[in-house]
Design a protein around this motif. Structure first.
Motif, PDB file in Angstrom:
ATOM      1  N   GLY A   1     -53.793   4.975  29.953  1.00 53.68           N
ATOM      2  CA  GLY A   1     -52.690   3.686  31.173  1.00 53.68           C
ATOM      3  C   GLY A   1     -53.468   3.093  31.726  1.00 53.68           C
ATOM      4  N   ASN A   2     -53.441   2.790  32.876  1.00 55.97           N
ATOM      5  CA  ASN A   2     -53.943   2.028  33.867  1.00 55.97           C
ATOM      6  C   ASN A   2     -55.464   3.060  34.149  1.00 55.97           C
ATOM      7  OD1 ASN A   2     -54.076   0.218  35.942  1.00 55.97           O
ATOM      8  ND2 ASN A   2     -53.083   1.151  37.715  1.00 55.97           N
ATOM      9  N   GLN A   3     -55.805   4.284  33.823  1.00 58.62           N
ATOM     10  CA  GLN A   3     -56.768   4.245  34.173  1.00 58.62           C
ATOM     11  C   GLN A   3     -57.837   4.006  33.431  1.00 58.62           C
ATOM     12  OE1 GLN A   3     -56.225   8.540  33.146  1.00 58.62           O
ATOM     13  NE2 GLN A   3     -56.913   8.873  35.035  1.00 58.62           N
ATOM     14  N   ILE A   4     -57.875   2.966  32.318  1.00 61.42           N
ATOM     15  CA  ILE A   4     -59.085   1.874  32.137  1.00 61.42           C
ATOM     16  C   ILE A   4     -58.528   0.360  31.134  1.00 61.42           C
ATOM     17  CG2 ILE A   4     -60.120   1.345  29.812  1.00 61.42           C
ATOM     18  CD1 ILE A   4     -58.876   4.654  28.785  1.00 61.42           C
ATOM     19  N   LEU A   5     -59.293   0.202  31.883  1.00 59.02           N
ATOM     20  CA  LEU A   5     -59.593  -1.811  32.512  1.00 59.02           C
ATOM     21  C   LEU A   5     -60.423  -2.400  31.315  1.00 59.02           C
ATOM     22  CD1 LEU A   5     -58.159  -4.204  33.919  1.00 59.02           C
ATOM     23  CD2 LEU A   5     -60.370  -3.676  35.598  1.00 59.02           C
TER      24      LEU A   5
ATOM     25  N   LYS B   1     -60.580  -6.512  40.956  1.00 58.46           N
ATOM     26  CA  LYS B   1     -60.097  -5.790  42.251  1.00 58.46           C
ATOM     27  C   LYS B   1     -59.324  -5.438  42.201  1.00 58.46           C
ATOM     28  CE  LYS B   1     -60.456  -8.576  46.792  1.00 58.46           C
ATOM     29  NZ  LYS B   1     -60.607  -9.757  48.214  1.00 58.46           N
ATOM     30  N   HIS B   2     -58.008  -6.252  41.746  1.00 59.23           N
ATOM     31  CA  HIS B   2     -56.212  -6.079  41.125  1.00 59.23           C
ATOM     32  C   HIS B   2     -56.526  -4.552  41.296  1.00 59.23           C
ATOM     33  CE1 HIS B   2     -52.193  -6.125  40.994  1.00 59.23           C
ATOM     34  NE2 HIS B   2     -52.708  -5.785  39.737  1.00 59.23           N
ATOM     35  N   TRP B   3     -57.413  -3.617  40.397  1.00 61.36           N
ATOM     36  CA  TRP B   3     -57.049  -2.611  39.658  1.00 61.36           C
ATOM     37  C   TRP B   3     -58.005  -1.808  40.492  1.00 61.36           C
ATOM     38  CZ3 TRP B   3     -62.395  -0.074  37.692  1.00 61.36           C
ATOM     39  CH2 TRP B   3     -61.507   0.850  37.202  1.00 61.36           C
ATOM     40  N   LEU B   4     -59.438  -2.335  41.228  1.00 64.20           N
ATOM     41  CA  LEU B   4     -59.619  -0.925  41.767  1.00 64.20           C
ATOM     42  C   LEU B   4     -59.048  -1.293  43.775  1.00 64.20           C
ATOM     43  CD1 LEU B   4     -63.294  -2.573  42.377  1.00 64.20           C
ATOM     44  CD2 LEU B   4     -61.975  -0.327  41.024  1.00 64.20           C
ATOM     45  N   THR B   5     -57.849  -2.014  44.276  1.00 64.30           N
ATOM     46  CA  THR B   5     -56.604  -2.118  44.935  1.00 64.30           C
ATOM     47  C   THR B   5     -55.856  -0.779  44.201  1.00 64.30           C
ATOM     48  OG1 THR B   5     -57.281  -3.910  45.621  1.00 64.30           O
ATOM     49  CG2 THR B   5     -54.993  -3.205  46.245  1.00 64.30           C
ATOM     50  N   GLU B   6     -55.169  -0.928  43.446  1.00 68.11           N
ATOM     51  CA  GLU B   6     -53.868  -0.155  42.848  1.00 68.11           C
ATOM     52  C   GLU B   6     -54.967   1.009  43.147  1.00 68.11           C
ATOM     53  OE1 GLU B   6     -52.351  -1.922  39.060  1.00 68.11           O
ATOM     54  OE2 GLU B   6     -51.266  -2.378  39.618  1.00 68.11           O
ATOM     55  N   LEU B   7     -55.877   1.763  42.194  1.00 69.16           N
ATOM     56  CA  LEU B   7     -56.381   2.830  42.124  1.00 69.16           C
ATOM     57  C   LEU B   7     -56.772   3.317  43.408  1.00 69.16           C
ATOM     58  CD1 LEU B   7     -58.866   2.166  39.336  1.00 69.16           C
ATOM     59  CD2 LEU B   7     -56.274   3.694  39.049  1.00 69.16           C
ATOM     60  N   ASP B   8     -57.365   2.540  44.606  1.00 68.68           N
ATOM     61  CA  ASP B   8     -57.128   3.187  45.459  1.00 68.68           C
ATOM     62  C   ASP B   8     -58.824   3.991  46.021  1.00 68.68           C
ATOM     63  OD1 ASP B   8     -57.585   3.294  49.028  1.00 68.68           O
ATOM     64  OD2 ASP B   8     -55.967   4.945  48.829  1.00 68.68           O
ATOM     65  N   ALA B   9     -59.424   2.663  45.325  1.00 70.50           N
ATOM     66  CA  ALA B   9     -60.656   3.559  44.973  1.00 70.50           C
ATOM     67  C   ALA B   9     -61.577   3.485  46.109  1.00 70.50           C
ATOM     68  CB  ALA B   9     -62.108   3.355  44.242  1.00 70.50           C
ATOM     69  N   ASP B  10     -62.660   4.465  46.057  1.00 72.34           N
ATOM     70  CA  ASP B  10     -63.530   4.812  47.652  1.00 72.34           C
ATOM     71  C   ASP B  10     -65.216   4.024  47.346  1.00 72.34           C
ATOM     72  OD1 ASP B  10     -61.652   6.526  49.014  1.00 72.34           O
ATOM     73  OD2 ASP B  10     -61.894   8.039  47.605  1.00 72.34           O
ATOM     74  N   ALA B  11     -65.236   4.143  45.802  1.00 71.29           N
ATOM     75  CA  ALA B  11     -66.547   3.862  45.438  1.00 71.29           C
ATOM     76  C   ALA B  11     -66.027   3.416  44.092  1.00 71.29           C
ATOM     77  CB  ALA B  11     -67.751   5.012  45.786  1.00 71.29           C
ATOM     78  N   VAL B  12     -67.447   2.521  43.921  1.00 68.61           N
ATOM     79  CA  VAL B  12     -67.603   2.134  42.227  1.00 68.61           C
ATOM     80  C   VAL B  12     -69.083   2.591  42.041  1.00 68.61           C
ATOM     81  CG1 VAL B  12     -67.712   0.442  40.517  1.00 68.61           C
ATOM     82  CG2 VAL B  12     -66.039   0.356  43.057  1.00 68.61           C
ATOM     83  N   TRP B  13     -69.275   3.093  40.319  1.00 63.27           N
ATOM     84  CA  TRP B  13     -70.660   3.682  39.739  1.00 63.27           C
ATOM     85  C   TRP B  13     -70.729   2.904  38.511  1.00 63.27           C
ATOM     86  CZ3 TRP B  13     -71.151   9.679  40.077  1.00 63.27           C
ATOM     87  CH2 TRP B  13     -71.328   9.893  41.622  1.00 63.27           C
ATOM     88  N   VAL B  14     -71.695   2.103  39.057  1.00 64.51           N
ATOM     89  CA  VAL B  14     -71.750   0.825  37.277  1.00 64.51           C
ATOM     90  C   VAL B  14     -73.382   1.920  36.797  1.00 64.51           C
ATOM     91  CG1 VAL B  14     -72.154  -1.095  36.903  1.00 64.51           C
ATOM     92  CG2 VAL B  14     -70.636  -0.718  39.250  1.00 64.51           C
ATOM     93  N   PHE B  15     -73.001   1.571  35.251  1.00 60.51           N
ATOM     94  CA  PHE B  15     -73.856   1.487  34.181  1.00 60.51           C
ATOM     95  C   PHE B  15     -74.017   0.447  33.321  1.00 60.51           C
ATOM     96  CE2 PHE B  15     -72.241   5.295  36.274  1.00 60.51           C
ATOM     97  CZ  PHE B  15     -72.624   6.613  35.865  1.00 60.51           C
ATOM     98  N   GLY B  16     -74.586  -0.197  33.121  1.00 58.00           N
ATOM     99  CA  GLY B  16     -75.038  -1.299  32.566  1.00 58.00           C
ATOM    100  C   GLY B  16     -74.290  -2.188  32.154  1.00 58.00           C
ATOM    101  N   PHE B  17     -73.766  -2.692  33.571  1.00 60.32           N
ATOM    102  CA  PHE B  17     -72.787  -4.062  33.737  1.00 60.32           C
ATOM    103  C   PHE B  17     -73.779  -5.730  33.944  1.00 60.32           C
ATOM    104  CE2 PHE B  17     -69.227  -7.269  35.806  1.00 60.32           C
ATOM    105  CZ  PHE B  17     -68.545  -7.239  34.997  1.00 60.32           C
ATOM    106  N   PRO B  18     -73.403  -6.392  32.488  1.00 64.03           N
ATOM    107  CA  PRO B  18     -74.184  -7.445  32.267  1.00 64.03           C
ATOM    108  C   PRO B  18     -73.633  -8.916  33.277  1.00 64.03           C
ATOM    109  CG  PRO B  18     -72.660  -7.543  30.953  1.00 64.03           C
ATOM    110  CD  PRO B  18     -71.902  -5.824  31.730  1.00 64.03           C
ATOM    111  N   TRP B  19     -72.949  -8.799  33.955  1.00 65.58           N
ATOM    112  CA  TRP B  19     -72.239  -9.727  34.355  1.00 65.58           C
ATOM    113  C   TRP B  19     -72.466  -9.781  36.311  1.00 65.58           C
ATOM    114  CZ3 TRP B  19     -67.200  -9.359  31.890  1.00 65.58           C
ATOM    115  CH2 TRP B  19     -67.710  -9.701  30.236  1.00 65.58           C
ATOM    116  N   MET B  20     -72.695 -10.662  37.258  1.00 63.39           N
ATOM    117  CA  MET B  20     -73.479 -10.838  38.269  1.00 63.39           C
ATOM    118  C   MET B  20     -72.285 -10.067  38.775  1.00 63.39           C
ATOM    119  SD  MET B  20     -75.598 -11.011  40.635  1.00 63.39           S
ATOM    120  CE  MET B  20     -76.651 -12.410  40.357  1.00 63.39           C
TER     121      MET B  20
END
Length: 312
Positions: A50-54, A66-85
């Motif tokens: 469901g909403n756990q995968i974007l 931004k909308h997804w992180l707000t909905e999840l109320d995430a404290d932190a984001v960990w990034v692996f190999g993201f190609p966009w600034m």
């Protein structure tokens, strides 16, 4: 702590994703929509739904994220190999910030695909550098570093797998030690080179200029992500996926031109001369017609005395 992960690689990210999920720390994973065929099923297999995968789309990904992180109320984001600034307004949208898992030494291997460049450059170690993300690429303060010895003959795919599991070592410190948010090491913007993804020229073997060690490292670095190192023989392009050092006794005084096939038969396959009278055995390659051993290429008509040519 609620952690969201952004990734574009299964082997590098999924050991950490699985561990965070099992510890109840993972709130969701964002992937590129163009990578969904590879990443979506394994994420469902881990237990996400469901909403756990974007799935992020190129033209609208900032708003979606931004909308997804707000909905999840995430404290932190960990990034692996993201190609966009990632712009400042997103980096500031979670109160514990973004951490980038960069699989290369910083600042030495800033930029794209450090795993390729570390293997190609015959580094003794590959590094995992976790750093705070800023608006500048790979330039935020470093919070965790670990090195992994590169095994002789190791290719890109195997090293990715081992680095992905090594990333698990960072989880306890990054989750439990809030002081890491202040950084443990500087990461200067202006030091060393800024790497790019390898193009046709970087993937092509130059038999005249590269040593046998350099050619073997290039072949390993290009397998499997880039389909092998490029070579041409009998007006056909081949991609060499595996080669190994070989010993062969040539007639006294013989110094074949680099790229010359000095031995070929149905049992041992192809042996090619390199600089300084060293030799490589071609183990696996592919071409338009399929994947072949060196022995099979001999059976297809490649003989001793023929040459691989330079196109760069």
């Amino acid at each position: 702590m609620k952690i969201a992960v952004i990734c574009n690689s299964d082997s590098l990210a999924f050991p950490t994703v699985q561990a965070l999920f099992s510890q109840g720390l993972l709130v969701g994973v964002a992937i590129l929509e163009r990578s969904s065929k590879v990443l979506l099923k394994p994420l469902h297999a881990i237990g996400l739904s469901g909403n756990q995968i974007l799935q992020l789309h190129h033209g609208s990904w900032e708003h979606e994220l931004k909308h997804w992180l707000t909905e999840l109320d995430a404290d932190a984001v960990w990034v692996f190999g993201f190609p966009w600034m990632i712009p400042d307004h997103l980096l500031e949208s979670v109160h514990k910030g973004y951490l980038n898992f960069h699989f290369g030494e910083l600042p030495k291997y800033r930029g794209a695909d450090p795993i390729f460049w570390q293997i190609k450059n015959n580094e003794p170690y590959a590094s995992l550098t976790v750093h705070q993300m800023t608006a500048n690429i790979d330039a935020g303060p470093i919070v965790w570093v670990k090195q992994l010895p590169i095994m002789k003959g190791e290719n890109y795919g195997l090293l990715c797998q081992r680095l992905g599991f090594m990333a698990l070592d960072a989880i306890p410190l990054l989750v439990n030690n809030s002081s890491l948010l202040f950084g443990v090491n500087k990461n200067a913007d202006n030091e060393e080179r800024f790497e790019k993804r390898p193009g046709h020229q970087e993937l092509a073997i130059n038999w005249k200029q590269q040593s046998s060690d350099e050619i073997e490292c290039l072949i390993n670095a290009a397998n499997p992500k880039y389909g092998g190192a490029t070579a041409w023989v009998k007006n056909a392009e081949v991609r060499i996926l595996e080669a190994s050092p070989a010993e062969i006794q040539l007639p006294e005084g013989a110094e074949p031109e680099p790229g010359t096939i000095v031995y070929a038969d149905a049992l041992y396959g192809l042996i090619v001369s390199c600089r300084e009278n060293r030799f490589l055995k071609i183990n696996i390659l592919h071409m338009r017609e399929g994947y072949f051993s060196g022995s099979k290429l001999f059976q297809m008509g490649i003989k001793a005395g023929e040459k691989f040519i330079n196109l760069n």
